[in-house]
Motif scaffolding. Structure first.
Motif, PDB file in Angstrom:
ATOM      1  N   ARG A   1      26.120   8.111   9.941  1.00  0.00           N
ATOM      2  CA  ARG A   1      26.885   9.316   9.596  1.00  0.00           C
ATOM      3  C   ARG A   1      26.150  10.157   8.570  1.00  0.00           C
ATOM      4  NH1 ARG A   1      32.547   7.332   7.721  1.00  0.00           N
ATOM      5  NH2 ARG A   1      32.725   9.543   7.186  1.00  0.00           N
TER       6      ARG A   1
ATOM      7  N   GLU B   1      27.384  -4.026  11.007  1.00  0.00           N
ATOM      8  CA  GLU B   1      27.778  -2.939  11.907  1.00  0.00           C
ATOM      9  C   GLU B   1      28.340  -1.750  11.146  1.00  0.00           C
ATOM     10  OE1 GLU B   1      30.001  -3.678  15.399  1.00  0.00           O
ATOM     11  OE2 GLU B   1      29.073  -5.614  15.787  1.00  0.00           O
TER      12      GLU B   1
ATOM     13  N   ALA C   1      34.561   2.023  10.665  1.00  0.00           N
ATOM     14  CA  ALA C   1      33.319   1.550  10.048  1.00  0.00           C
ATOM     15  C   ALA C   1      33.347   1.748   8.542  1.00  0.00           C
ATOM     16  CB  ALA C   1      32.118   2.304  10.655  1.00  0.00           C
TER      17      ALA C   1
ATOM     18  N   PRO D   1      34.042   5.890  13.376  1.00  0.00           N
ATOM     19  CA  PRO D   1      33.528   6.134  12.027  1.00  0.00           C
ATOM     20  C   PRO D   1      34.527   5.760  10.939  1.00  0.00           C
ATOM     21  CG  PRO D   1      32.966   7.948  13.482  1.00  0.00           C
ATOM     22  CD  PRO D   1      33.876   7.048  14.262  1.00  0.00           C
TER      23      PRO D   1
ATOM     24  N   GLU E   1      26.801   2.157  10.919  1.00  0.00           N
ATOM     25  CA  GLU E   1      27.580   3.343  11.265  1.00  0.00           C
ATOM     26  C   GLU E   1      27.632   4.339  10.106  1.00  0.00           C
ATOM     27  OE1 GLU E   1      28.840   4.649  14.041  1.00  0.00           O
ATOM     28  OE2 GLU E   1      27.662   3.036  14.922  1.00  0.00           O
TER      29      GLU E   1
ATOM     30  N   ARG F   1      24.913  -2.231  18.878  1.00  0.00           N
ATOM     31  CA  ARG F   1      25.690  -2.160  20.119  1.00  0.00           C
ATOM     32  C   ARG F   1      25.359  -3.324  21.049  1.00  0.00           C
ATOM     33  NH1 ARG F   1      25.136   2.800  24.504  1.00  0.00           N
ATOM     34  NH2 ARG F   1      25.878   1.638  26.332  1.00  0.00           N
TER      35      ARG F   1
ATOM     36  N   ARG G   1      21.392   1.471  15.482  1.00  0.00           N
ATOM     37  CA  ARG G   1      22.666   1.668  16.180  1.00  0.00           C
ATOM     38  C   ARG G   1      22.660   0.974  17.544  1.00  0.00           C
ATOM     39  NH1 ARG G   1      25.067   7.830  15.721  1.00  0.00           N
ATOM     40  NH2 ARG G   1      26.399   7.448  13.918  1.00  0.00           N
TER      41      ARG G   1
END
Length: 436
Positions: free
Chosen positions: A78, A70, A416, A413, A74, A30, A26
């Protein structure tokens, strides 16, 4: 497309500890977005992805969405931040009784069971729910298409054969790569890595049952966790052509000291203590040794004249190693009470118990703590550790120093998930990847 030079991602094993890897990924997503802006969505930073045990599951999830890095990170995040143990193994009382209680009974009254042959437990826990989760979360059917489109160079997962004693690397690649053979280690190209390969690679010995997988010569055999007998965890990525390696560990690189002084116990070690020590040897030690070996080779090659270096098949490898700045065993002590009650009762029988400073057997429990409070804390640690080394990350990937004038907002989210589930773009003429 795959970024150049060809970068390999190495994800180690460790059960629930693999949540740390997702936090690192993650943070990398970023940092990459901050430096590359919209271009971050147009290329895949990892051409070669290799994984072992729980790391194999993370690796496969990334590989199957190599065109949407990416979004894949994500969605993977989750899953891990909302984890519960019953998504990985049967954690209800009936499920634990059917496996764990039988297993412990086998240890205590094996002579009686052997006589009547009525119970033959295969493992401490039943990981059937994990197979169902993988079917939903890891679309392996996409992998051949992504390899054909050159969105990915290669994916490899490892497992250990109970049938032959060999450590086997199963790999799929965009172009034919000659399999390699080393002492007790072999590589096996496969057209389609399947759920059975992931279940085999993550089958923690004694904890989860072995999986049946087609091995060399097409002969099916029983396979367990890929961390067993894994003497060279970096080898698959190197053989598959990676020119630099990002290595994410799950502890014991340069392990920080314990939170409190540890003194020799007066009491004999419990089964949980012994098992936790054995698990650490299986999952963590080999990676540290292999990294040290790579660093020694790099130093040796740097001392050789250019004319001599050209005559050796060895080549220096650039690497970046990211591992926990805190002891995961200590983090686990704060979360033992998050384990389901039947599992706590089962583990209490081998010496796991207490919370905080009074906790016992936390090392063993840390591999089974697929519970959101624990996995969230590990993910947060992974993000923090990576962001603290942002300059090293920028240098490793050679991302430009200048920041875009208007960096895009982080993906929500929902966005994503939409990115991951969106139809694939049509790529008319994908460029070839030069193999080393």
């Amino acid at each position: 497309m795959v970024e150049t030079p060809l970068t390999g991602l190495v994800l180690s094993g460790g059960g629930a500890r693999a949540a740390y890897q997702v936090g690192v990924l993650r943070a990398i997503a970023r940092l990459r977005r901050e430096r590359l802006g919209h271009r971050a969505r147009l290329s895949n930073p990892f051409g070669v992805i290799t994984g072992t045990s729980a790391g194999a599951i993370n690796a496969a999830a990334l590989a199957c969405h190599a065109d949407r890095f990416e979004g894949a990170v994500e969605v993977l995040g989750r899953v891990w931040e909302n984890f519960s143990a019953d998504q990985v193994y049967r954690a209800d009382a009936l499920g634990v009784l059917r496996t764990g209680a039988r297993w412990l009974t086998m240890l205590s009254a094996g002579w009686l069971i052997a006589r009547f042959r009525k119970l033959r437990p295969r493992s401490l826990l039943d990981n059937a729910p994990l197979g169902e989760l993988l079917q939903q979360a890891v679309p392996l059917h996409r992998l051949p298409m992504l390899l054909q489109q050159r969105q990915l160079h290669a994916l490899a997962v490892t497992a250990s054969s109970y049938s032959t004693g060999e450590h086997v690397t199963f790999y799929s690649a965009a172009q034919p790569i000659e399999p390699w053979l080393r002492s007790q280690r072999i590589a096996l190209p496969t057209e389609q890595i399947g759920i059975e390969h992931l279940l085999a690679s993550s089958a923690i010995p004694f904890i989860f049952p072995a999986a049946r997988v087609a091995g060399p010569g097409g002969h099916a055999g029983w396979y367990g966790d890929g961390s067993m007998r894994q003497s060279a965890p970096l080898s698959p990525a190197i053989h598959l052509g990676a020119e630099r390696l990002l290595i994410i560990g799950a502890g014991r690189m340069h392990e920080p000291p314990a939170q409190a002084p540890r003194h020799p116990d007066a009491d004999y070690p419990s089964l949980a203590q012994i098992a936790g020590h054995a698990m650490s040897s299986i999952f963590l030690d080999a990676l540290t040794v292999d990294i040290e070996r790579m660093q020694r080779i790099n130093r040796t090659l740097a001392l050789l004249p250019d004319s001599v270096r050209q005559d050796t098949p060895l080549r220096p490898l650039e690497s970046l190693v990211i591992s926990p700045s805190q002891r995961i065993d200590d983090i686990a002590t704060r979360h033992l009470d998050n384990l389901p009650t039947p599992v706590r009762a089962l583990l209490r029988g081998v010496g796991v118990g207490g919370v905080g400073p009074d906790a016992r057997g936390a090392a063993l429990a840390s591999y089974l703590l697929f519970e959101a409070p624990f996995t969230k804390e590990l993910m947060a640690l992974g993000e923090a550790d990576t962001l603290a080394r942002a300059d090293e990350v920028y240098q490793f990937f050679a991302w430009p120093v200048q920041r875009p004038s208007r960096p895009p907002e982080p993906a929500t989210p929902a966005a994503a998930w939409a990115q991951v589930t969106a139809p694939l773009p049509v790529i008319s003429a994908p460029p070839d990847i030069e193999l080393p």
